[in-house]
Design an enzyme around this catalytic site. Structure first.
Site, PDB file in Angstrom:
ATOM      1  N   ASP A  55      -4.577   2.292   1.884  1.00 26.30           N
ATOM      2  CA  ASP A  55      -6.085   2.279   1.397  1.00 26.30           C
ATOM      3  C   ASP A  55      -7.287   2.117   2.443  1.00 26.30           C
ATOM      4  O   ASP A  55      -7.956   1.657   2.724  1.00 26.30           O
ATOM      5  CB  ASP A  55      -6.268   0.659   0.917  1.00 26.30           C
ATOM      6  CG  ASP A  55      -6.019  -0.485   2.059  1.00 26.30           C
ATOM      7  OD1 ASP A  55      -6.668  -1.713   1.649  1.00 26.30           O
ATOM      8  OD2 ASP A  55      -5.406  -0.166   2.893  1.00 26.30           O
TER       9      ASP A  55
ATOM     10  N   ASP B  54      -6.501   2.157   8.702  1.00 27.02           N
ATOM     11  CA  ASP B  54      -5.384   3.018   8.219  1.00 27.02           C
ATOM     12  C   ASP B  54      -5.759   4.246   8.687  1.00 27.02           C
ATOM     13  O   ASP B  54      -4.481   4.959   9.092  1.00 27.02           O
ATOM     14  CB  ASP B  54      -5.743   3.056   6.673  1.00 27.02           C
ATOM     15  CG  ASP B  54      -5.793   1.658   5.848  1.00 27.02           C
ATOM     16  OD1 ASP B  54      -6.610   0.930   6.128  1.00 27.02           O
ATOM     17  OD2 ASP B  54      -4.626   1.399   5.161  1.00 27.02           O
TER      18      ASP B  54
ATOM     19  N   HIS C 282      -5.171  -3.130  12.983  1.00 31.06           N
ATOM     20  CA  HIS C 282      -4.067  -3.779  12.299  1.00 31.06           C
ATOM     21  C   HIS C 282      -2.898  -2.667  11.871  1.00 31.06           C
ATOM     22  O   HIS C 282      -1.798  -2.677  12.192  1.00 31.06           O
ATOM     23  CB  HIS C 282      -4.538  -4.765  11.214  1.00 31.06           C
ATOM     24  CG  HIS C 282      -5.659  -5.459  11.464  1.00 31.06           C
ATOM     25  ND1 HIS C 282      -5.339  -6.895  12.066  1.00 31.06           N
ATOM     26  CD2 HIS C 282      -7.087  -5.538  11.270  1.00 31.06           C
ATOM     27  CE1 HIS C 282      -6.308  -7.604  11.976  1.00 31.06           C
ATOM     28  NE2 HIS C 282      -7.361  -6.904  11.595  1.00 31.06           N
ATOM     29  N   ASP C 283      -3.521  -1.622  10.996  1.00 32.55           N
ATOM     30  CA  ASP C 283      -2.511  -0.797  10.626  1.00 32.55           C
ATOM     31  C   ASP C 283      -1.652   0.066  11.360  1.00 32.55           C
ATOM     32  O   ASP C 283      -0.683   0.825  11.138  1.00 32.55           O
ATOM     33  CB  ASP C 283      -3.202   0.074   9.252  1.00 32.55           C
ATOM     34  CG  ASP C 283      -3.620  -0.909   8.254  1.00 32.55           C
ATOM     35  OD1 ASP C 283      -4.639  -0.351   7.508  1.00 32.55           O
ATOM     36  OD2 ASP C 283      -2.887  -2.001   7.930  1.00 32.55           O
TER      37      ASP C 283
HETATM   38  O1  RIB Z   1      -5.874  -7.435   6.995  1.00 32.05           O
HETATM   39  C1  RIB Z   1      -5.838  -6.245   7.524  1.00 32.05           C
HETATM   40  C2  RIB Z   1      -5.342  -5.286   6.438  1.00 32.05           C
HETATM   41  O2  RIB Z   1      -6.520  -5.248   5.390  1.00 32.05           O
HETATM   42  C3  RIB Z   1      -5.358  -3.872   6.932  1.00 32.05           C
HETATM   43  O3  RIB Z   1      -4.424  -3.022   6.132  1.00 32.05           O
HETATM   44  C4  RIB Z   1      -6.746  -3.416   6.674  1.00 32.05           C
HETATM   45  O4  RIB Z   1      -6.855  -2.016   6.573  1.00 32.05           O
HETATM   46  C5  RIB Z   1      -7.304  -3.930   5.355  1.00 32.05           C
HETATM   47  O5  RIB Z   1      -6.605  -3.273   4.289  1.00 32.05           O
HETATM   48 CA    CA Z   2      -5.159  -0.966   5.237  1.00 32.51          CA
END
Ligand code: RIB
Ligand code: CA
Length: 333
Positions: free
Chosen positions: A11, A16, A242-243
């Site tokens: 997303d 991402d 994070h991703d």
């Molecule tokens: O909590 C982090 C996630 O939420 C990641 O995937 C970021 O892109 C959001 O979608």
């Molecule tokens: Ca994401």
């Protein structure tokens, strides 16, 4: 070397974008398809962002659009972190996409590709798991035919969108619960590690200096840095991407330490809706399937890997611009 075949469900989303950049620039990985889901922004935006990212990479990867809404949950889009486009920038933006969306629903494409290559496809989930849940509901055998699932989601020591829930799981807890009860081989990269998957000031400076302005990659990451609550609170020196964690693990598993745990998702609708829990009691009743959960990471090595990938994409965009400029000059004579 046999390249690992990926379908990335995402997303986009600043992190991402970084994860896709890392996958696309890693020799051992091959992105077969990108599927998009409603998450950080509406499906129209996450799909448009995925198309722009693929255009910036300069490689033809099919993008399939997916779920327009979660199975049950409804929420306001987190524009505070990703902006109204889902990939806002402080300055330059990615060039316009070079391809359109490929016809076919994301969930059906996941089913078709996994069935066409049993044991070969690794699913990388970087947003709410709505598309994966739909695919598993339509064809439960996907759980045993996929090579494995690696996903960013959840967290055993607290949340980000609520005190206990992480956004990807919270945005569609029923989907996450269905996926984690499907029997699929899964490795979870939750906030326990992804909150520490930051870039520091040196990494950001290296990215900014990689190409002469305009540097959309640097400007896009800068937007995300300036909206980071952890940076503002002094809990992180830079943006937590994070991703990138599930993809980095596929590149180099030694970057993380994982533990096999029985993970469940709270779908009760109360204050802990969307929370992920692991019952570590030796006498715990038989739980849903156990999955591998990442609990430790090597942040400096991860940051270097991700920064190098972002620099690679920044240079690809700069080269595309130079080629376009010289073609225009030649055409004008
Ligand atoms: O909590 C982090 C996630 O939420 C990641 O995937 C970021 O892109 C959001 O979608
Ligand atoms: Ca994401």
């Amino acid at each position: 070397m046999t390249r690992r075949r990926l379908i990335i469900d995402c997303d986009p989303g600043h992190d991402d974008f970084a994860a896709i950049a890392l996958a696309a620039t890693s020799v051992g990985l091959e992105i077969e398809a990108i599927t998009t889901v409603c998450g950080n922004a509406p499906i129209e935006r996450t799909t448009a962002n995925a198309l722009a990212i693929v255009g910036a990479l300069g490689v033809p990867i099919p993008v399939y659009s997916g779920a327009v809404a979660p199975l049950l949950q409804r929420y306001e889009f987190p524009a505070a972190f990703h902006g109204v486009t889902g990939l806002d920038s402080v300055g330059a933006t990615l060039p316009p996409p070079r391809q359109g969306v490929t016809p076919g629903h994301a969930a059906l494409e996941i089913i078709a590709r996994v069935n066409a290559a049993p044991g070969e496809i690794t699913l990388v989930a970087l947003g709410p798991m709505t598309n994966l849940a739909l695919a598993l509901a339509l064809d439960p055998d996907v759980a045993t035919k996929v090579r494995e699932l690696v996903f960013m989601g959840g967290g055993l020591s607290g949340g980000n969108v609520t005190a206990r829930a992480e956004f990807n799981v919270w945005a569609d807890p029923e989907a996450a619960a269905l996926v984690l009860r499907s029997g699929i081989k899964a490795t979870m990269f939750g906030l326990d590690v992804t909150n520490r998957a930051w870039l520091d000031a040196d990494d950001l400076a290296r990215l900014k200096a990689a190409v002469a302005a305009p540097n959309p990659v640097s400007d896009i990451i800068q937007f995300y840095t300036e909206r980071s609550g952890d940076v503002a609170a002094g809990r992180a020196p830079g943006p937590s991407l994070h991703d990138t964690c599930p993809v980095a693990w596929l590149v180099d598993p030694t970057l993380f330490e994982t533990e096999s745990l029985p993970v469940t998702v709270d779908t009760t609708g109360g204050p802990h809706y969307g929370a992920t829990d692991a019952d570590r009691r030796p006498w715990a009743p038989p739980h849903h399937q156990r999955i591998d959960v990442a609990l430790e990471l090597d942040q400096p090595r991860l940051a270097r890997l991700v920064t190098d990938a972002l620099i690679d994409v920044a240079k690809r965009i700069a080269n595309q611009a130079q080629v376009a400029e010289s073609l225009t000059r030649n055409a004008l004579g």
